[in-house]
Write a protein that holds these residues in place. Structure first.
Motif, short mmCIF file in Angstrom:
data_model
loop_
_atom_site.label_atom_id
_atom_site.label_comp_id
_atom_site.label_asym_id
_atom_site.label_seq_id
_atom_site.Cartn_x
_atom_site.Cartn_y
_atom_site.Cartn_z
N ASP A 113 0.77 -1.10 -0.01
CA ASP A 113 0.01 -0.16 -0.03
C ASP A 113 0.89 1.46 0.04
O ASP A 113 0.23 2.27 -0.09
CB ASP A 113 -0.86 0.06 1.28
N ARG A 114 2.34 1.01 0.06
CA ARG A 114 2.98 2.38 0.25
C ARG A 114 3.64 2.99 -1.07
O ARG A 114 4.36 2.14 -1.65
CB ARG A 114 4.17 1.68 1.25
N PRO A 115 3.21 4.35 -1.31
CA PRO A 115 3.63 4.70 -2.53
C PRO A 115 5.22 5.00 -2.14
O PRO A 115 5.66 5.28 -1.03
CB PRO A 115 2.79 6.35 -2.56
N ASN A 123 17.42 3.42 3.46
CA ASN A 123 16.98 2.31 3.38
C ASN A 123 15.44 2.41 3.08
O ASN A 123 14.82 3.01 3.85
CB ASN A 123 17.50 1.38 4.65
N GLY A 124 15.19 1.61 2.01
CA GLY A 124 13.69 1.34 1.92
C GLY A 124 13.03 2.26 1.28
O GLY A 124 11.77 2.41 1.04
N VAL A 125 13.69 3.27 0.73
CA VAL A 125 13.33 4.40 -0.29
C VAL A 125 12.64 4.01 -1.54
O VAL A 125 11.96 4.80 -2.09
CB VAL A 125 14.14 5.69 -0.01
N GLY A 126 13.35 2.96 -2.17
CA GLY A 126 12.86 2.51 -3.36
C GLY A 126 13.85 2.32 -4.74
O GLY A 126 13.58 2.36 -5.75
N LYS A 127 15.32 2.36 -4.07
CA LYS A 127 16.29 2.14 -5.08
C LYS A 127 16.27 0.70 -5.69
O LYS A 127 16.16 0.70 -6.91
CB LYS A 127 17.58 2.24 -4.34
N THR A 128 16.20 -0.28 -4.99
CA THR A 128 16.20 -1.41 -5.70
C THR A 128 14.86 -1.67 -6.55
O THR A 128 14.71 -2.19 -7.77
CB THR A 128 16.24 -2.67 -4.49
N THR A 129 13.91 -1.04 -6.05
CA THR A 129 12.57 -1.26 -6.89
C THR A 129 12.68 -0.65 -8.21
O THR A 129 12.30 -0.90 -9.10
CB THR A 129 11.23 -0.37 -6.09
N LEU A 130 13.42 0.73 -8.04
CA LEU A 130 13.58 1.59 -9.37
C LEU A 130 14.46 0.55 -10.30
O LEU A 130 14.01 0.50 -11.60
CB LEU A 130 14.25 2.91 -9.10
N SER A 153 24.57 2.52 -4.12
CA SER A 153 25.62 2.48 -3.04
C SER A 153 25.67 3.22 -1.94
O SER A 153 25.45 4.18 -2.03
CB SER A 153 27.36 2.64 -3.71
N HIS A 154 25.85 2.55 -0.64
CA HIS A 154 25.96 3.28 0.77
C HIS A 154 27.25 3.50 0.95
O HIS A 154 27.42 4.30 1.92
CB HIS A 154 25.06 2.54 1.61
N GLN A 155 28.32 3.04 0.27
CA GLN A 155 29.63 3.23 0.65
C GLN A 155 30.20 4.40 -0.05
O GLN A 155 29.97 4.90 -0.90
CB GLN A 155 30.44 1.96 0.09
#
Ligand SMILES: Nc1ncnc2c1ncn2[C@@H]1O[C@H](COP(=O)(O)OP(=O)(O)OP(=O)(O)O)[C@@H](O)[C@H]1O
Length: 207
Positions: free
Chosen positions: A13-15, A36-43, A187-189
């Motif tokens: 349900d989360r945009p 984390n969780g903002v949608g990078k992998t989704t994009l 990357s978070h590095q």
């Protein structure tokens, strides 16, 4: 050219994001950032054609990637969090199988050369399950080097790599873009010095 127009995605349900528009040309290198969780992998999965957007469209050249189908998949390498390796097979057999399934069979010399470039010459016949995390990542990265494709979509490609291997990967990304390829990576590095001049795309949490 890869273009994104008015893209929106949600998980459950989360945009996550909406009205995301971007055009990338040959040679562009994008560092996709955000919490984390903002949608990078989704994009990245949307760009790889693995999931469908809620709104908007993604075009490769002039055509929507959904209509291009296999023709589009043949243009890209997607490297996800999971390395997509078969644990019981060796790096050699994994690369052989992946290339065959992708319709670009490789000869033995090309496979060995790619594995040697990622530093796995001595481990090329060991089952992947016996490799370290960094070695598994290297085995997955060998796909990028073995088959030339213009679009690289890389999810946390530096994770598990030692400093030298991170620099090497930075060099390969740099070389890829210098040769007219497009690279988008998360990357978070702290990025290796070899990474070329990049565009930063930061996703933010949707209120
Ligand atoms: N299969 C799924 N079903 C439902 N929600 C999901 C699914 N996969 C991811 N999500 C949710 O979608 C949101 C975005 O996830 P995503 O993996 O794209 O984030 P990210 O920016 O790549 O995070 P990270 O930096 O932690 O890798 C998260 O809130 C996550 O919980």
């Amino acid at each position: 050219m890869l273009s994104i127009a008015h893209l929106a995605a949600q998980r459950g349900d989360r945009p996550l994001f909406s009205e995301l528009s971007l055009t990338l040309n040959a040679g562009d290198c994008v560092h996709l950032r955000g919490e984390n969780g903002v949608g990078k992998t989704t994009l990245l999965k949307l760009l790889a054609g693995l999931t469908q957007p809620q709104h908007g469209e993604i075009r490769w050249g002039e055509q929507n990637i959904a209509t291009l189908g296999d023709e589009y998949y043949a243009q890209l390498h997607y490297l996800g969090h999971k390395d997509a390796l078969k644990d019981l097979l060796s790096p050699f057999d994994n690369l052989h199988l992946a290339a065959k399934l992708a319709g670009n069979p490789l000869d033995e010399a090309a496979i060995l050369q790619a594995l040697s470039r990622v530093g796995l010459a001595r481990q090329c016949d060991l089952p992947v399950r016996s490799l370290s995390q960094g070695q598994k990542k290297r085995a997955a990265l060998a796909r990028l080097l073995a088959t030339s494709r213009p679009l690289w979509l890389l999810d946390e490609p530096f994770v598990a790599l030692d400093t030298k291997a991170q620099e090497q990967l930075g060099g390969w990304i740099s070389e890829h873009c210098a040769n007219g390829g497009i690279a988008i990576f998360t990357s978070h590095q702290i990025l290796p010095k070899a990474i070329p001049s990049i565009t930063e795309l930061t996703l933010s949490v949707k209120k």
